[in-house]
Design a protein around this motif. Structure first.
Motif, PDB file in Angstrom:
ATOM      1  N   ASP A  63      58.703  46.002  37.337  1.00  0.00           N
ATOM      2  CA  ASP A  63      57.773  45.724  36.251  1.00  0.00           C
ATOM      3  C   ASP A  63      57.171  44.343  36.493  1.00  0.00           C
ATOM      4  O   ASP A  63      57.813  43.470  37.089  1.00  0.00           O
ATOM      5  CB  ASP A  63      58.507  45.724  34.903  1.00  0.00           C
ATOM      6  CG  ASP A  63      59.066  47.089  34.524  1.00  0.00           C
ATOM      7  OD1 ASP A  63      58.827  48.072  35.263  1.00  0.00           O
ATOM      8  OD2 ASP A  63      59.748  47.164  33.501  1.00  0.00           O
ATOM      9  N   PHE A  64      55.936  44.138  36.036  1.00  0.00           N
ATOM     10  CA  PHE A  64      55.296  42.842  36.248  1.00  0.00           C
ATOM     11  C   PHE A  64      54.328  42.558  35.106  1.00  0.00           C
ATOM     12  O   PHE A  64      53.993  43.443  34.308  1.00  0.00           O
ATOM     13  CB  PHE A  64      54.579  42.790  37.605  1.00  0.00           C
ATOM     14  CG  PHE A  64      53.467  43.790  37.771  1.00  0.00           C
ATOM     15  CD1 PHE A  64      52.140  43.432  37.557  1.00  0.00           C
ATOM     16  CD2 PHE A  64      53.737  45.097  38.158  1.00  0.00           C
ATOM     17  CE1 PHE A  64      51.121  44.356  37.720  1.00  0.00           C
ATOM     18  CE2 PHE A  64      52.724  46.030  38.329  1.00  0.00           C
ATOM     19  CZ  PHE A  64      51.411  45.657  38.105  1.00  0.00           C
ATOM     20  N   LEU A  65      53.880  41.312  35.036  1.00  0.00           N
ATOM     21  CA  LEU A  65      52.904  40.913  34.032  1.00  0.00           C
ATOM     22  C   LEU A  65      51.509  41.185  34.575  1.00  0.00           C
ATOM     23  O   LEU A  65      51.182  40.786  35.699  1.00  0.00           O
ATOM     24  CB  LEU A  65      53.062  39.436  33.675  1.00  0.00           C
ATOM     25  CG  LEU A  65      54.353  39.089  32.959  1.00  0.00           C
ATOM     26  CD1 LEU A  65      54.488  37.576  32.792  1.00  0.00           C
ATOM     27  CD2 LEU A  65      54.412  39.788  31.603  1.00  0.00           C
ATOM     28  N   PHE A  66      50.677  41.860  33.777  1.00  0.00           N
ATOM     29  CA  PHE A  66      49.352  42.293  34.224  1.00  0.00           C
ATOM     30  C   PHE A  66      48.263  41.651  33.372  1.00  0.00           C
ATOM     31  O   PHE A  66      48.373  41.585  32.150  1.00  0.00           O
ATOM     32  CB  PHE A  66      49.231  43.818  34.130  1.00  0.00           C
ATOM     33  CG  PHE A  66      47.892  44.322  34.594  1.00  0.00           C
ATOM     34  CD1 PHE A  66      47.633  44.486  35.941  1.00  0.00           C
ATOM     35  CD2 PHE A  66      46.896  44.608  33.682  1.00  0.00           C
ATOM     36  CE1 PHE A  66      46.396  44.937  36.373  1.00  0.00           C
ATOM     37  CE2 PHE A  66      45.654  45.058  34.104  1.00  0.00           C
ATOM     38  CZ  PHE A  66      45.408  45.225  35.455  1.00  0.00           C
ATOM     39  N   TYR A  67      47.197  41.233  34.037  1.00  0.00           N
ATOM     40  CA  TYR A  67      45.989  40.725  33.372  1.00  0.00           C
ATOM     41  C   TYR A  67      44.835  40.868  34.343  1.00  0.00           C
ATOM     42  O   TYR A  67      44.993  40.649  35.554  1.00  0.00           O
ATOM     43  CB  TYR A  67      46.144  39.245  32.994  1.00  0.00           C
ATOM     44  CG  TYR A  67      44.842  38.629  32.556  1.00  0.00           C
ATOM     45  CD1 TYR A  67      44.379  38.798  31.253  1.00  0.00           C
ATOM     46  CD2 TYR A  67      44.050  37.912  33.442  1.00  0.00           C
ATOM     47  CE1 TYR A  67      43.170  38.265  30.849  1.00  0.00           C
ATOM     48  CE2 TYR A  67      42.833  37.375  33.049  1.00  0.00           C
ATOM     49  CZ  TYR A  67      42.398  37.548  31.760  1.00  0.00           C
ATOM     50  OH  TYR A  67      41.190  37.031  31.357  1.00  0.00           O
ATOM     51  N   THR A  68      43.659  41.215  33.834  1.00  0.00           N
ATOM     52  CA  THR A  68      42.451  41.203  34.649  1.00  0.00           C
ATOM     53  C   THR A  68      41.234  40.971  33.758  1.00  0.00           C
ATOM     54  O   THR A  68      41.234  41.314  32.572  1.00  0.00           O
ATOM     55  CB  THR A  68      42.303  42.510  35.483  1.00  0.00           C
ATOM     56  OG1 THR A  68      41.243  42.334  36.426  1.00  0.00           O
ATOM     57  CG2 THR A  68      42.030  43.710  34.617  1.00  0.00           C
ATOM     58  N   PHE A 131      40.796  32.990  26.609  1.00  0.00           N
ATOM     59  CA  PHE A 131      41.131  34.150  27.415  1.00  0.00           C
ATOM     60  C   PHE A 131      42.381  34.837  26.867  1.00  0.00           C
ATOM     61  O   PHE A 131      43.223  34.207  26.241  1.00  0.00           O
ATOM     62  CB  PHE A 131      41.375  33.748  28.879  1.00  0.00           C
ATOM     63  CG  PHE A 131      40.127  33.329  29.586  1.00  0.00           C
ATOM     64  CD1 PHE A 131      39.308  34.269  30.181  1.00  0.00           C
ATOM     65  CD2 PHE A 131      39.761  31.991  29.652  1.00  0.00           C
ATOM     66  CE1 PHE A 131      38.147  33.894  30.829  1.00  0.00           C
ATOM     67  CE2 PHE A 131      38.606  31.603  30.298  1.00  0.00           C
ATOM     68  CZ  PHE A 131      37.790  32.549  30.890  1.00  0.00           C
ATOM     69  N   GLN A 132      42.481  36.115  27.139  1.00  0.00           N
ATOM     70  CA  GLN A 132      43.666  36.869  26.746  1.00  0.00           C
ATOM     71  C   GLN A 132      44.827  36.531  27.689  1.00  0.00           C
ATOM     72  O   GLN A 132      44.642  35.822  28.678  1.00  0.00           O
ATOM     73  CB  GLN A 132      43.369  38.370  26.787  1.00  0.00           C
ATOM     74  CG  GLN A 132      42.347  38.800  25.764  1.00  0.00           C
ATOM     75  CD  GLN A 132      42.038  40.284  25.832  1.00  0.00           C
ATOM     76  OE1 GLN A 132      42.555  41.018  26.663  1.00  0.00           O
ATOM     77  NE2 GLN A 132      41.184  40.733  24.936  1.00  0.00           N
ATOM     78  N   GLY A 133      45.995  37.074  27.383  1.00  0.00           N
ATOM     79  CA  GLY A 133      47.167  36.836  28.201  1.00  0.00           C
ATOM     80  C   GLY A 133      47.655  38.114  28.859  1.00  0.00           C
ATOM     81  O   GLY A 133      47.142  39.211  28.621  1.00  0.00           O
ATOM     82  N   SER A 134      48.669  37.972  29.674  1.00  0.00           N
ATOM     83  CA  SER A 134      49.266  39.089  30.407  1.00  0.00           C
ATOM     84  C   SER A 134      50.159  39.928  29.510  1.00  0.00           C
ATOM     85  O   SER A 134      50.648  39.459  28.491  1.00  0.00           O
ATOM     86  CB  SER A 134      50.114  38.550  31.561  1.00  0.00           C
ATOM     87  OG  SER A 134      49.331  37.824  32.468  1.00  0.00           O
ATOM     88  N   PHE A 135      50.378  41.166  29.931  1.00  0.00           N
ATOM     89  CA  PHE A 135      51.338  42.052  29.277  1.00  0.00           C
ATOM     90  C   PHE A 135      52.163  42.740  30.355  1.00  0.00           C
ATOM     91  O   PHE A 135      51.740  42.830  31.507  1.00  0.00           O
ATOM     92  CB  PHE A 135      50.643  43.073  28.365  1.00  0.00           C
ATOM     93  CG  PHE A 135      49.694  43.990  29.076  1.00  0.00           C
ATOM     94  CD1 PHE A 135      50.109  45.228  29.544  1.00  0.00           C
ATOM     95  CD2 PHE A 135      48.359  43.626  29.270  1.00  0.00           C
ATOM     96  CE1 PHE A 135      49.234  46.083  30.200  1.00  0.00           C
ATOM     97  CE2 PHE A 135      47.471  44.476  29.923  1.00  0.00           C
ATOM     98  CZ  PHE A 135      47.906  45.704  30.387  1.00  0.00           C
ATOM     99  N   THR A 136      53.342  43.198  29.985  1.00  0.00           N
ATOM    100  CA  THR A 136      54.226  43.845  30.954  1.00  0.00           C
ATOM    101  C   THR A 136      53.746  45.270  31.223  1.00  0.00           C
ATOM    102  O   THR A 136      53.433  46.020  30.310  1.00  0.00           O
ATOM    103  CB  THR A 136      55.676  43.875  30.436  1.00  0.00           C
ATOM    104  OG1 THR A 136      56.094  42.528  30.200  1.00  0.00           O
ATOM    105  CG2 THR A 136      56.607  44.515  31.460  1.00  0.00           C
TER     106      THR A 136
END
Length: 172
Positions: A63-68, A131-136
């Motif tokens: 699992d990882f933190l995702f953002y784009t 900006f928004q942040g990452s989610f798992t």
């Protein structure tokens, strides 16, 4: 003065809040996508659509933190919009950010000293900053698709949120 000390002082003086730049000279396709290595580390992929959508691939065993997010160069008062889709390993749509329906805003990037049109993001609202942040997101294979109506124009695709102090990571 000791050379090591000078080098450390140089590194400490570097900005800490900038995406690692990655210039993409090819047109990454679904069959030959651009690999995103260490997807949690903040990177900016600079490229140009030339008639076909571009694809980026993330493969992770954990699992990882995702953002784009997507930016378009601000050359005048008109912008070129871009949309983003995140597809799973079977190419099923799981997230979409429709740039054609998004209110693009002018944004100054202080490290590059350039103006951009800030487009849609795929992340979570943290209530902090612009900006928004990452989610798992779960382990697996994911594709990021960059496109617009005519698949034309320059863009900057941001992936990851974590700032990495040090030299650029090598991606192939």
């Amino acid at each position: 003065m000791n050379i090591k000390l000078l080098f450390i002082l140089f590194l400490l003086s570097m900005p800490l809040h900038a995406h690692q730049p990655k210039l993409i000279n090819n047109s990454p396709t679904i069959d030959n996508p651009q690999k995103v290595v260490f997807p949690e580390i903040s990177k900016a992929y600079y490229s140009q659509l030339r008639g076909q959508p571009h694809y980026y691939v993330i493969k992770s065993e954990d699992d990882f933190l995702f953002y784009t997010s997507i930016l378009s160069p601000k050359i005048g008062e008109d912008y070129t919009w871009f949309s983003l889709e995140v597809l799973d390993g079977d190419q099923n749509l799981i997230y979409k950010a429709d740039g054609s329906k998004f209110e693009w805003t002018a944004w100054y990037e202080p490290y590059a000293r350039d103006w951009y049109w800030k487009g849609p993001e795929i992340g979570i609202d943290t209530g902090k900053g612009e900006f928004q942040g990452s989610f798992t997101i779960g382990a697996g294979t994911y594709y990021i698709k960059v496109f617009n109506e005519n698949n034309l124009g320059h863009y900057s695709l941001a992936v990851g949120e974590a700032e990495f102090f040090g030299s650029n990571l090598r991606e192939q």
